[in-house]
Write a protein that holds these residues in place. Structure first.
Motif, mmCIF file in Angstrom:
data_model
loop_
_atom_site.group_PDB
_atom_site.id
_atom_site.type_symbol
_atom_site.label_atom_id
_atom_site.label_comp_id
_atom_site.label_asym_id
_atom_site.label_seq_id
_atom_site.Cartn_x
_atom_site.Cartn_y
_atom_site.Cartn_z
ATOM 1 N N GLN A 59 0.839 -0.997 0.204
ATOM 2 C CA GLN A 59 -0.026 0.149 0.582
ATOM 3 C C GLN A 59 0.633 1.462 -0.341
ATOM 4 N N THR A 60 1.680 0.994 0.585
ATOM 5 C CA THR A 60 2.958 2.084 0.980
ATOM 6 C C THR A 60 3.936 2.566 -0.074
ATOM 7 N N HIS A 61 4.090 1.435 -0.611
ATOM 8 C CA HIS A 61 4.995 0.795 -2.161
ATOM 9 C C HIS A 61 4.273 1.586 -3.188
ATOM 10 N N GLU A 62 2.697 1.781 -3.447
ATOM 11 C CA GLU A 62 1.597 2.750 -4.249
ATOM 12 C C GLU A 62 2.273 3.590 -4.560
ATOM 13 N N GLN A 63 1.387 4.411 -2.886
ATOM 14 C CA GLN A 63 1.243 5.691 -2.570
ATOM 15 C C GLN A 63 3.420 6.248 -2.845
ATOM 16 N N ALA A 64 3.827 5.952 -2.465
ATOM 17 C CA ALA A 64 5.053 6.828 -3.124
ATOM 18 C C ALA A 64 5.615 6.748 -4.077
ATOM 19 N N LEU A 65 5.084 5.134 -5.130
ATOM 20 C CA LEU A 65 5.321 5.655 -6.021
ATOM 21 C C LEU A 65 4.774 6.725 -6.991
ATOM 22 N N GLY A 66 3.244 6.156 -6.677
ATOM 23 C CA GLY A 66 2.771 8.054 -7.407
ATOM 24 C C GLY A 66 3.323 9.323 -6.678
ATOM 25 N N LEU A 67 3.684 9.015 -5.928
ATOM 26 C CA LEU A 67 4.317 10.134 -5.662
ATOM 27 C C LEU A 67 6.170 10.368 -6.133
ATOM 28 N N GLY A 68 6.434 9.959 -6.850
ATOM 29 C CA GLY A 68 7.613 10.086 -7.270
ATOM 30 C C GLY A 68 8.837 9.743 -6.341
ATOM 31 N N ILE A 69 8.440 9.162 -5.395
ATOM 32 C CA ILE A 69 9.315 9.510 -4.273
ATOM 33 C C ILE A 69 10.334 8.067 -4.633
ATOM 34 N N PRO A 70 12.127 8.061 -4.799
ATOM 35 C CA PRO A 70 12.409 6.563 -4.939
ATOM 36 C C PRO A 70 12.788 6.050 -4.413
ATOM 37 N N LEU A 71 12.697 4.649 -4.862
ATOM 38 C CA LEU A 71 11.945 3.166 -3.170
ATOM 39 C C LEU A 71 13.443 2.375 -3.491
ATOM 40 N N SER A 72 13.411 2.049 -2.482
ATOM 41 C CA SER A 72 14.726 0.880 -2.972
ATOM 42 C C SER A 72 14.226 -0.126 -1.262
ATOM 43 N N ASP A 73 15.000 -1.114 -1.351
ATOM 44 C CA ASP A 73 14.636 -1.931 -0.120
ATOM 45 C C ASP A 73 15.528 -2.162 1.297
ATOM 46 N N LEU A 74 14.900 -3.638 2.059
ATOM 47 C CA LEU A 74 16.340 -3.923 3.344
ATOM 48 C C LEU A 74 17.546 -3.977 2.302
ATOM 49 N N ASP A 75 17.919 -5.344 1.486
ATOM 50 C CA ASP A 75 18.739 -5.297 1.045
ATOM 51 C C ASP A 75 19.820 -4.626 0.022
ATOM 52 N N THR A 76 19.502 -3.367 -0.083
ATOM 53 C CA THR A 76 20.193 -2.610 -0.938
ATOM 54 C C THR A 76 20.588 -1.889 0.929
ATOM 55 N N HIS A 77 19.485 -1.544 1.049
ATOM 56 C CA HIS A 77 19.969 -0.293 2.513
ATOM 57 C C HIS A 77 19.951 -1.107 3.551
ATOM 58 N N PRO A 78 20.685 -1.493 4.706
ATOM 59 C CA PRO A 78 20.077 -2.601 5.416
ATOM 60 C C PRO A 78 19.946 -1.348 7.040
ATOM 61 N N VAL A 79 20.661 0.050 6.704
ATOM 62 C CA VAL A 79 20.883 0.637 7.645
ATOM 63 C C VAL A 79 19.547 1.725 7.446
ATOM 64 N N LEU A 80 18.953 2.178 7.511
ATOM 65 C CA LEU A 80 18.152 3.802 7.786
ATOM 66 C C LEU A 80 18.273 4.674 8.239
ATOM 67 N N ASP A 81 18.364 5.936 8.077
ATOM 68 C CA ASP A 81 18.397 6.986 8.704
ATOM 69 C C ASP A 81 17.217 7.171 9.608
ATOM 70 N N LEU A 82 15.803 7.430 9.319
ATOM 71 C CA LEU A 82 14.638 7.498 9.900
ATOM 72 C C LEU A 82 13.568 6.962 9.335
ATOM 73 N N ALA A 83 13.134 6.473 10.247
ATOM 74 C CA ALA A 83 12.012 6.054 9.924
ATOM 75 C C ALA A 83 10.520 6.941 10.685
ATOM 76 N N ILE A 84 9.185 6.630 10.106
ATOM 77 C CA ILE A 84 8.304 7.642 10.182
ATOM 78 C C ILE A 84 6.856 6.738 10.021
ATOM 79 N N ASP A 85 6.037 6.389 11.333
ATOM 80 C CA ASP A 85 5.699 5.047 10.956
ATOM 81 C C ASP A 85 4.053 5.906 12.012
ATOM 82 N N GLY A 86 2.659 5.530 12.029
ATOM 83 C CA GLY A 86 1.953 5.636 13.432
ATOM 84 C C GLY A 86 1.819 4.848 13.943
ATOM 85 N N ALA A 87 1.241 4.995 15.028
ATOM 86 C CA ALA A 87 0.752 3.137 15.835
ATOM 87 C C ALA A 87 -0.646 2.923 16.326
ATOM 88 N N ASP A 88 -1.442 1.609 16.706
ATOM 89 C CA ASP A 88 -2.077 2.020 17.056
ATOM 90 C C ASP A 88 -2.724 2.238 18.885
#
Ligand code: DER
Length: 235
Positions: A59-88
């Motif tokens: 779902q997020t992949h589709e949204q980000a694609l639509g916004l033109g955000i360059p995408l990758s995955d953990l195989d390529t980037h095993p360490v990330l600078d920052l994550a932003i997410d909600g919570a229940d």
């Protein structure tokens, strides 16, 4: 202010932590959606450059694609600078319940690799203890003999008055299937389960369990938007 207004306020505040050149974990759900929209907007205005997004769901992949955000995955980037997410749910120690949107496994994988994990919520998500909202504590399990696994989970938390329910698709009663081809059993608790780490470890020891929706000691920053304003709290 509506609940969605508050979600948007928290989301926009979190995006202030995003710097050009960052590799970002992109969360899933209605709050994270606002943050991703905002990142897309800043990229289009060239106020942000060289961002790489690692999506936590299709779902997020589709949204980000639509916004033109360059995408990758953990195989390529095993360490990330920052994550932003909600919570229940967020408890007073910044432990979280996540997964009511079904993406807990990829969220936990990605948010576990970030230097900073910023959680964005409206004030309705704050609870006194995990499970305290009386709503679902999700557990991702394999479909094989799911009834057995659900029964084992329910009996594990019998003292907390636990009821385990297989998550079904809205409407047709078929089992909900995650991005990873698994099922979700939602646990409904009537009392505090106490030691979260012990509970989480016990859940993971069941062979049919893939992952649970308690994010213990993972958030580094909590942004809460409420009627009286927005607060930022660091762990
Ligand atoms: O399902 C998830 O893990 C979502 O991130 C959830 O925790 C928050 O969803 P919401 O922002 O739509 O409330």
């Amino acid at each position: 202010l509506t609940q969605d207004d508050l979600k948007k306020i928290a989301a926009y505040k979190a995006v202030e932590f995003v710097e050009s050149g960052m590799v970002l974990g992109l969360g899933t759900g209605s709050t994270a959606k606002h943050a991703i929209d905002r990142i897309g907007e800043l990229l289009s205005q060239k106020k942000l450059t060289n961002i790489i997004g690692i999506p936590t769901s299709t779902q997020t992949h589709e949204q980000a694609l639509g916004l033109g955000i360059p995408l990758s995955d953990l195989d390529t980037h095993p360490v990330l600078d920052l994550a932003i997410d909600g919570a229940d749910e967020v408890d007073p120690d910044m432990n979280l319940v996540k997964g009511r949107g079904g993406s807990l496994l990829r969220e936990k994988m990605i948010e576990g690799c970030c230097k900073k994990f910023v959680v964005i919520v409206d004030e309705s998500k704050l609870v006194d203890y995990i499970g305290g909202s009386g709503l679902a504590l999700p557990v991702e399990i394999v479909p094989f003999c799911w009834k057995f696994t659900a029964m084992k989970l329910e009996s594990m938390f019998m003292e907390a008055g636990c009821v385990a329910k297989l998550r079904v698709e809205n409407g047709n009663g078929k089992a909900y299937v995650t991005d990873n081809g698994n099922y979700i059993v939602d646990l409904y608790l009537k009392k505090d389960i106490g030691d979260l780490r012990a509970a989480g470890d016990a859940i993971l020891r069941l062979a049919g369990v893939v992952e649970h929706g308690m994010f213990i000691d993972m958030a580094t920053t909590l942004i809460v938007a409420g009627e009286l304003g927005v607060t930022v709290r660091n762990k």
